[in-house]
Design a protein around this motif. Structure first.
Motif, PDB file in Angstrom:
ATOM      1  N   ALA A 199      -5.580 -24.177  40.889  1.00 12.88           N
ATOM      2  CA  ALA A 199      -6.620 -24.397  39.890  1.00 12.88           C
ATOM      3  C   ALA A 199      -7.211 -23.072  39.415  1.00 12.88           C
ATOM      4  CB  ALA A 199      -7.723 -25.294  40.457  1.00 12.88           C
ATOM      5  N   CYS A 200      -7.383 -22.119  40.325  1.00  6.79           N
ATOM      6  CA  CYS A 200      -7.910 -20.807  39.929  1.00  6.79           C
ATOM      7  C   CYS A 200      -6.986 -20.140  38.926  1.00  6.79           C
ATOM      8  CB  CYS A 200      -8.088 -19.919  41.158  1.00  6.79           C
ATOM      9  SG  CYS A 200      -9.465 -20.389  42.234  1.00  6.79           S
ATOM     10  N   ALA A 201      -5.680 -20.156  39.214  1.00  7.06           N
ATOM     11  CA  ALA A 201      -4.726 -19.541  38.289  1.00  7.06           C
ATOM     12  C   ALA A 201      -4.726 -20.264  36.952  1.00  7.06           C
ATOM     13  CB  ALA A 201      -3.325 -19.564  38.907  1.00  7.06           C
ATOM     14  N   ALA A 202      -4.833 -21.597  36.994  1.00  7.73           N
ATOM     15  CA  ALA A 202      -4.829 -22.380  35.762  1.00  7.73           C
ATOM     16  C   ALA A 202      -6.067 -22.100  34.920  1.00  7.73           C
ATOM     17  CB  ALA A 202      -4.744 -23.866  36.094  1.00  7.73           C
ATOM     18  N   LEU A 203      -7.233 -22.012  35.557  1.00 10.65           N
ATOM     19  CA  LEU A 203      -8.456 -21.746  34.815  1.00 10.65           C
ATOM     20  C   LEU A 203      -8.403 -20.381  34.130  1.00 10.65           C
ATOM     21  CD1 LEU A 203     -11.180 -23.072  37.294  1.00 10.65           C
ATOM     22  CD2 LEU A 203     -10.339 -24.181  35.229  1.00 10.65           C
ATOM     23  N   LYS A 204      -7.861 -19.411  34.809  1.00 10.26           N
ATOM     24  CA  LYS A 204      -7.741 -18.074  34.207  1.00 10.26           C
ATOM     25  C   LYS A 204      -6.802 -18.095  33.007  1.00 10.26           C
ATOM     26  CE  LYS A 204      -7.585 -14.549  37.159  1.00 10.26           C
ATOM     27  NZ  LYS A 204      -7.262 -13.738  38.374  1.00 10.26           N
ATOM     28  N   GLU A 205      -5.707 -18.847  33.115  1.00  3.89           N
ATOM     29  CA  GLU A 205      -4.776 -18.935  31.986  1.00  3.89           C
ATOM     30  C   GLU A 205      -5.406 -19.695  30.818  1.00  3.89           C
ATOM     31  OE1 GLU A 205      -1.412 -18.928  29.455  1.00  3.89           O
ATOM     32  OE2 GLU A 205      -2.156 -17.584  31.021  1.00  3.89           O
ATOM     33  N   MET A 206      -6.110 -20.768  31.106  1.00  3.16           N
ATOM     34  CA  MET A 206      -6.782 -21.514  30.042  1.00  3.16           C
ATOM     35  C   MET A 206      -7.801 -20.635  29.315  1.00  3.16           C
ATOM     36  SD  MET A 206      -7.492 -25.110  32.015  1.00  3.16           S
ATOM     37  CE  MET A 206      -6.171 -26.122  32.683  1.00  3.16           C
ATOM     38  N   TYR A 207      -8.581 -19.897  30.097  1.00  5.12           N
ATOM     39  CA  TYR A 207      -9.598 -19.041  29.489  1.00  5.12           C
ATOM     40  C   TYR A 207      -8.961 -17.927  28.659  1.00  5.12           C
ATOM     41  CZ  TYR A 207     -14.064 -16.600  29.066  1.00  5.12           C
ATOM     42  OH  TYR A 207     -15.205 -16.007  28.569  1.00  5.12           O
ATOM     43  N   ARG A 208      -7.832 -17.405  29.155  1.00  7.12           N
ATOM     44  CA  ARG A 208      -7.115 -16.392  28.384  1.00  7.12           C
ATOM     45  C   ARG A 208      -6.692 -16.942  27.032  1.00  7.12           C
ATOM     46  NH1 ARG A 208      -2.449 -15.147  26.549  1.00  7.12           N
ATOM     47  NH2 ARG A 208      -1.455 -17.018  27.392  1.00  7.12           N
ATOM     48  N   GLN A 209      -6.260 -18.182  27.005  1.00  3.35           N
ATOM     49  CA  GLN A 209      -5.760 -18.777  25.766  1.00  3.35           C
ATOM     50  C   GLN A 209      -6.867 -19.081  24.766  1.00  3.35           C
ATOM     51  OE1 GLN A 209      -3.210 -22.203  26.297  1.00  3.35           O
ATOM     52  NE2 GLN A 209      -2.018 -21.231  27.931  1.00  3.35           N
ATOM     53  N   VAL A 210      -7.974 -19.674  25.227  1.00  2.00           N
ATOM     54  CA  VAL A 210      -8.959 -20.203  24.269  1.00  2.00           C
ATOM     55  C   VAL A 210     -10.328 -19.548  24.341  1.00  2.00           C
ATOM     56  CG1 VAL A 210      -7.786 -22.428  24.165  1.00  2.00           C
ATOM     57  CG2 VAL A 210      -9.636 -22.093  25.817  1.00  2.00           C
ATOM     58  N   GLY A 211     -10.643 -18.816  25.424  1.00  2.00           N
ATOM     59  CA  GLY A 211     -11.924 -18.136  25.522  1.00  2.00           C
ATOM     60  C   GLY A 211     -13.100 -19.078  25.718  1.00  2.00           C
ATOM     61  N   PRO A 212     -14.313 -18.584  25.540  1.00  5.16           N
ATOM     62  CA  PRO A 212     -15.510 -19.413  25.716  1.00  5.16           C
ATOM     63  C   PRO A 212     -15.626 -20.459  24.616  1.00  5.16           C
ATOM     64  CG  PRO A 212     -16.110 -17.268  24.858  1.00  5.16           C
ATOM     65  CD  PRO A 212     -14.645 -17.197  25.184  1.00  5.16           C
ATOM     66  N   LEU A 213     -16.433 -21.467  24.874  1.00  4.00           N
ATOM     67  CA  LEU A 213     -16.556 -22.574  23.940  1.00  4.00           C
ATOM     68  C   LEU A 213     -17.149 -22.112  22.607  1.00  4.00           C
ATOM     69  CD1 LEU A 213     -16.114 -25.690  23.847  1.00  4.00           C
ATOM     70  CD2 LEU A 213     -18.565 -25.912  24.311  1.00  4.00           C
ATOM     71  N   ALA A 214     -16.494 -22.533  21.518  1.00  2.00           N
ATOM     72  CA  ALA A 214     -16.994 -22.270  20.167  1.00  2.00           C
ATOM     73  C   ALA A 214     -17.260 -23.603  19.486  1.00  2.00           C
ATOM     74  CB  ALA A 214     -15.971 -21.465  19.376  1.00  2.00           C
ATOM     75  N   MET A 215     -18.357 -23.655  18.749  1.00  2.00           N
ATOM     76  CA  MET A 215     -18.755 -24.885  18.071  1.00  2.00           C
ATOM     77  C   MET A 215     -18.987 -24.623  16.592  1.00  2.00           C
ATOM     78  SD  MET A 215     -21.314 -26.525  20.961  1.00  2.00           S
ATOM     79  CE  MET A 215     -21.869 -24.981  21.687  1.00  2.00           C
ATOM     80  N   ASP A 216     -18.861 -25.682  15.785  1.00  2.00           N
ATOM     81  CA  ASP A 216     -19.129 -25.537  14.362  1.00  2.00           C
ATOM     82  C   ASP A 216     -20.623 -25.665  14.094  1.00  2.00           C
ATOM     83  OD1 ASP A 216     -19.774 -28.262  14.396  1.00  2.00           O
ATOM     84  OD2 ASP A 216     -17.899 -28.893  13.452  1.00  2.00           O
ATOM     85  N   ASP A 217     -20.994 -25.674  12.839  1.00  3.37           N
ATOM     86  CA  ASP A 217     -22.416 -25.709  12.479  1.00  3.37           C
ATOM     87  C   ASP A 217     -23.108 -26.997  12.904  1.00  3.37           C
ATOM     88  OD1 ASP A 217     -22.143 -23.218  11.355  1.00  3.37           O
ATOM     89  OD2 ASP A 217     -21.897 -23.952   9.300  1.00  3.37           O
ATOM     90  N   ASP A 218     -22.321 -28.042  13.168  1.00  4.03           N
ATOM     91  CA  ASP A 218     -22.890 -29.313  13.607  1.00  4.03           C
ATOM     92  C   ASP A 218     -22.887 -29.461  15.129  1.00  4.03           C
ATOM     93  OD1 ASP A 218     -23.347 -30.259  10.967  1.00  4.03           O
ATOM     94  OD2 ASP A 218     -21.212 -30.770  10.801  1.00  4.03           O
TER      95      ASP A 218
END
Length: 309
Positions: A199-218
């Motif tokens: 899970a640690c390795a997976a979380l690091k790979e996921m974060y590498r791919q998409v980064g922190p959460l981004a939201m639209d204006d809504d």
């Protein structure tokens, strides 16, 4: 923000990824179990799944975290079966008993387009790990048919890096569990050897791919990582270890969903240390650890609403 899989569709990479993912079914290695069975020849491994996807339901869901559910709901597709065998699974009729129906790849693509037509904010694949190749093939068909929604990978955290690498640029939002901070507990309570390590390795790979959460204006999520952690009785989840890893290896800007909805479902009533709900003190302790470490972005659960955030 335009989903990145549309760029992969345009340059032909989405089709190539679908072919590479499908080939993984010939000696299945979609999760860390590496069962090696030929699912295209009818063999089944630990997840009890074959060539075609099984779906329990596809509907607009309003009980996810606020940026996922939004105002119109998350287009959730609940996949049947699971690569984990959690003794306390609250969805065990779907994940462990196999409730659902077999569908075609085209049928799965049609579900995505139907949820888009209903106004859902995203397509949310729930327990998708063991059906990754089928999902990618269906996304290819749906994208050619006009799918334009962000894709959410709502998984148990026991993921293969090889499989995740094929999802780079396809999945927009990762929403994994991190269930345990101790490998032994992953094996004991989810039949998942090396759970925390993987899970640690997976979380690091996921974060590498998409980064922190981004939201639209809504305030609707368009890209990024949300990590879920269910607090378990008697600190079986080893919450402090999980939180320290996230803060030290990913950063304190990660959005966390810290859940207190545990109850002894499935086989948990017969396991003494898991046979009760968590106490208020246990949940407060978990929130205190998160605050001390600096993981203060995200959601705690509404104590008056077991299903809410």
């Amino acid at each position: 923000m335009t989903p990145s899989y549309l760029q992969l569709l345009e340059n032909g990479e989405l089709e190539r990824r679908a072919e590479r993912a499908w080939d993984m079914l010939r000696a299945c290695r979609l999760c860390p179990r590496d069962c090696g069975v030929d699912r295209l020849a009818g063999e089944k491994g630990v997840c009890r799944s074959g060539e075609l996807p099984w779906v329990s339901s596809a509907n607009a869901h309003h009980g996810e975290e606020p940026p996922i559910s939004g105002t119109h709901g998350s287009g959730t597709i609940f996949l049947t079966n699971c690569n984990l065998h959690c003794v306390f699974c609250q969805n065990y009729p779907i994940s462990q008993l196999g409730n659902g129906e077999e569908t075609t790849i085209e049928g799965l693509a049609g579900m995505m387009l139907s949820l888009q037509e209903r106004g859902c904010h995203n397509i949310n694949f729930v327990t998708p790990t063991h059906f990754m190749p089928q999902i990618v093939r269906a996304v290819l068909i749906a994208a050619r048919g006009g799918l334009r929604l962000p894709l959410v990978w709502n998984c148990g955290g026991y993921e293969s890096i090889d499989a995740l690498s094929l999802l780079d640029g396809i999945v927009d939002i990762y929403m994994p569990d991190c269930k345990y901070g101790l490998d032994e507990h992953g094996e004991k309570y989810s039949s998942a050897p090396g759970y925390f390590t993987h899970a640690c390795a997976a979380l690091k790979e996921m974060y590498r791919q998409v980064g922190p959460l981004a939201m639209d204006d809504d305030g609707i999520a368009v890209r990024g990582l949300i990590i879920r952690h269910l607090v378990l009785p008697n600190d079986i989840s080893r919450t402090g270890t999980v939180f320290r890893f996230i803060a030290e290896e990913l950063g304190t800007d990660v959005f966390m969903s810290i859940m207190e909805q545990y109850f002894p479902a499935h086989r948990a009533l017969s396991i003494p240390e898991m046979s009760r709900r968590i106490t208020d003190d246990e949940y407060d302790d978990a929130l205190g650890v998160a605050e001390d470490i600096g993981l203060t972005t995200g959601w705690a659960q509404d104590r008056s609403d077991p299903g809410g955030c």
